[in-house]
Design an enzyme around this catalytic site. Structure first.
Site, PDB file in Angstrom:
ATOM      1  N   LYS A 170      -2.430  18.155  -1.077  1.00  0.00           N
ATOM      2  CA  LYS A 170      -2.696  17.043  -0.158  1.00  0.00           C
ATOM      3  C   LYS A 170      -1.769  17.234   1.031  1.00  0.00           C
ATOM      4  O   LYS A 170      -0.705  17.859   0.931  1.00  0.00           O
ATOM      5  CB  LYS A 170      -2.502  15.683  -0.834  1.00  0.00           C
ATOM      6  CG  LYS A 170      -1.126  15.368  -1.336  1.00  0.00           C
ATOM      7  CD  LYS A 170      -0.188  14.780  -0.313  1.00  0.00           C
ATOM      8  CE  LYS A 170      -0.775  13.544   0.325  1.00  0.00           C
ATOM      9  NZ  LYS A 170       0.176  13.051   1.377  1.00  0.00           N
ATOM     10  N   THR A 179       6.685  22.029   0.559  1.00  0.00           N
ATOM     11  CA  THR A 179       5.806  21.183   1.343  1.00  0.00           C
ATOM     12  C   THR A 179       4.982  20.229   0.519  1.00  0.00           C
ATOM     13  O   THR A 179       4.603  20.539  -0.584  1.00  0.00           O
ATOM     14  CB  THR A 179       4.790  22.030   2.096  1.00  0.00           C
ATOM     15  OG1 THR A 179       4.009  21.149   2.882  1.00  0.00           O
ATOM     16  CG2 THR A 179       3.867  22.752   1.177  1.00  0.00           C
ATOM     17  N   GLU A 208      -3.375  14.438  10.372  1.00  0.00           N
ATOM     18  CA  GLU A 208      -3.821  13.078  10.691  1.00  0.00           C
ATOM     19  C   GLU A 208      -4.422  13.000  12.087  1.00  0.00           C
ATOM     20  O   GLU A 208      -3.769  13.305  13.083  1.00  0.00           O
ATOM     21  CB  GLU A 208      -2.658  12.095  10.543  1.00  0.00           C
ATOM     22  CG  GLU A 208      -2.368  11.815   9.076  1.00  0.00           C
ATOM     23  CD  GLU A 208      -1.153  10.946   8.851  1.00  0.00           C
ATOM     24  OE1 GLU A 208      -1.084  10.316   7.795  1.00  0.00           O
ATOM     25  OE2 GLU A 208      -0.282  10.900   9.728  1.00  0.00           O
ATOM     26  N   ASN A 213      -1.085   5.936  12.051  1.00  0.00           N
ATOM     27  CA  ASN A 213       0.315   5.740  11.700  1.00  0.00           C
ATOM     28  C   ASN A 213       0.905   4.432  12.195  1.00  0.00           C
ATOM     29  O   ASN A 213       1.952   3.997  11.720  1.00  0.00           O
ATOM     30  CB  ASN A 213       1.137   6.937  12.172  1.00  0.00           C
ATOM     31  CG  ASN A 213       0.894   8.114  11.262  1.00  0.00           C
ATOM     32  OD1 ASN A 213       1.184   8.034  10.077  1.00  0.00           O
ATOM     33  ND2 ASN A 213       0.315   9.165  11.797  1.00  0.00           N
TER      34      ASN A 213
END
Lengths: 402, 402
Positions: A179, A190, A276, A397
């Protein structure tokens, strides 16, 4: 190798691995957000983790446990990172581990716990413990794709790779999930990613192959320059393929390490692509550097520049911003030696415009953009994988916790 | 001190300074985009400049000229940075200087040239040269506010500060202008900013006062972490107040240095407030650090985090993102010692939530937000000034060249 995006691949698990997913309503109800990955026999285990000084509780636990080189189960949840949660966070991670080991009837030290999601809130542990037990009781009833979905946060697609490794006399299987999405700028590790193989690999060889592979794959991804508190990459090699345990310095090791590297690179590019709000996957390729370290540093500086990333979003081949970000990267070079190409178009030659604005702009129109920078100071090269920066990143965000 | 935002202040120039602005249609027609600032007598001059290895042509020229410690005129344009323009760029900067010195009838080496705008395109020099001459012929016919407007790029308001310095027997005057907005992460210098004073200050004292002041003001601003190729901060002290030349180690020096520092701090905060797309000015205050350097490093890491900046935009007191960005800043601390306050609300105590989410969110609702971080490892402190990260930043920078 299988990609999940087209949805047509079959992700057959390596022999001896089982998966279960369950809805624990950790952040909110409506989706399966907890997964258990289980090997029917104890496996070699290796891991790399975030180098952030602020480490989530499960990361602290896993770093300790991976020293044994052994593992048999992974309990992972999305919706809450269990980071900045103090001693309570550590107790919660241990409790999740005990809930799983009790039902699975394995040594508790063979369980790894991973969490991803919001930082700073305690886990809803009372809701989670019965769900972990339920998942373990139903082990084998879910697929790897289910697990890949369960660990998603702001990811827009699940990330699974499935492949085979041909060794003399053996065909091993290797599957991996990951993910990504935000707070992506790993160093030495990571995100969350789990690699499962039925090959037998000695723990030291497994750890070395994993570290080497992560350096040139996950550690070359940046979405926003923000390094997570929870980055965890684990590999389990359970040996059910019954090959002789793979050791370093053998052709079998090279074959395994190469497949592992390819697998992680595929996942790393998926993560960059699914950054994102991203509309494009971007490869920053630096060549002609004095050293690999300098090439990485230069590529990272470009890849992390908000001005470069927004220009790419706007299909603007704004190479001046690339030059500026190279200029503050900390490496030494002559600006009037630098060549910059967008895709196949040489836009900057020896630091000056080659008058190819329209052609360069056309190259930025695709979904997969490569920007190549030749510093002409040496022979080293490196690639860093990133994405563009869009209004959607801000939207995601600014609203993430609400 | 005067601020331009309320539009009510009068920006009287220090004695012996004159300004002229003109429309040179450098990027596009419709606004005055070129200014000349002139001292009727040769002045002491000091400067600090970008440390980006990619320096614009005018920066290279000015760095050479400021070594003399003398100056008399500044020619500045917006709309084009004259960066990454090679030998042609150097020739263009020198031509602008000669056009001004010829009409103003001063030594060419006393002219400083500054440019800001798009990187990588040559100046429209044929259009600019007659306009520079025209501006010099009309010297004195524009105001300092006109000049502040002429140097704006994506700035939304002009930035002017005007103040007096009282010394025994003298009242000096000090005015300054700046532009900021994007590609803002200066090191050793910043942006474009010009300070004019009628005091007499010895060049060495002027340079020291400027360097010291810029360290704690402009060098503490970050909008997007992108360091410009064109950052230039110049001060001219023309001595028309007829005081004895100010030297280091005197009360007069301290008074001058203190006023200069306050002036630059006011401009620095204006620049943070006017960061591209910003809705809030944000002060990141770190205390309890082992050294000022560590305090700055920690504060910068928080101030440059896209995730922290978007959370502030969304009025989300997402302190977990602050902890994560402290954790990868490179400094060493104990996460479970850290306190974090939003305005006056202690949201995190010893690394754990103090359960003040609603109160913290309320603090983020204002236009001027201070986040205080106590590391509790030492006694050093530092502040860094930044802004939130919004969809508008993306919009501005995805469309900047189009």
């Amino acid at each position: 190798m299988g990609y999940t995006e087209n949805g047509t691949n079959n992700y057959e698990l390596p022999k001896g691995f089982q998966v279960s997913t369950v809805e624990a309503a950790i952040k909110k109800p409506g989706r399966k957000d907890l997964a258990v990955i289980f090997s029917t026999v104890p496996a070699s285990c290796a891991g790399v983790f975030t180098t952030n000084i602020v480490k989530a509780a499960p990361v602290v636990l896993d770093i300790e446990r991976v020293k044994t080189g052994r593992g048999q189960a992974i309990v992972v949840n999305s919706g809450n990172a269990n980071a900045c949660t103090g001693e309570r966070g550590m107790e919660d991670s241990r409790a999740l581990s005990r809930a799983a080991s009790g039902v699975l009837n394995i040594d508790d030290s063979l369980v790894y716990v991973c969490s991803t999601g919001v930082i700073g809130a305690p886990l809803p542990i009372d809701r989670m413990l019965p769900k972990v037990r339920e998942a373990c009781e139903n082990i084998g009833k879910s697929t790897l794709l289910d697990a890949a979905r369960a660990i998603m946060t702001t990811d827009t697609f699940p990330k699974v790779v499935s492949t085979t490794i041909n060794l003399p006399g053996f065909t091993g299987r290797l599957c991996a999930i990951a993910k990504g999405a935000g707070m992506i700028c790993p160093n030495m590790a990571t995100l969350l990613s789990f690699v499962l193989t039925d090959l037998s690999v000695k723990p030291a060889a497994l750890q070395k192959a994993l570290q080497d592979a992560s350096q040139v794959t996950f550690n070359r991804v940046t979405v926003d320059g923000d390094m997570s508190t929870n980055d965890t990459l684990l590999v389990l090699a359970n040996g059910t393929a019954a090959n002789l345990p793979i050791e370093e310095g053998t052709p079998e090791y090279d074959a395994f390490a190469s497949t592992l590297r390819e697998t992680l690179l595929t996942l790393a590019k998926m993560i960059a692509k699914d950054g994102e709000g991203a509309t494009k996957m971007v490869t920053i390729a630096v060549k002609g550097a004095n050293s690999t370290e300098e090439a990485i540093r230069a590529a990272r500086s470009v890849a992390n520049s908000p001005l470069v990333k927004t220009a790419i979003y706007g299909n603007d081949a704004n190479w001046g911003r690339i030059m500026a970000s190279l200029g503050y990267s900390g490496i030494v070079f002559d600006p009037y030696m630098v060549d910059i190409s967008f895709g196949g178009v040489l836009a900057v030659e020896n630091g000056l415009s080659a008058g190819k604005d329209a052609e360069s702009k056309a190259e930025l129109g695709g979904k997969d953009v490569t920007i190549t920078i030749d510093l002409k100071t040496g022979n080293a090269r490196a690639q860093v994988y990133t994405c563009d920066l869009t209004q959607e990143y801000i939207k995601i965000n600014a609203e993430y916790r609400t």
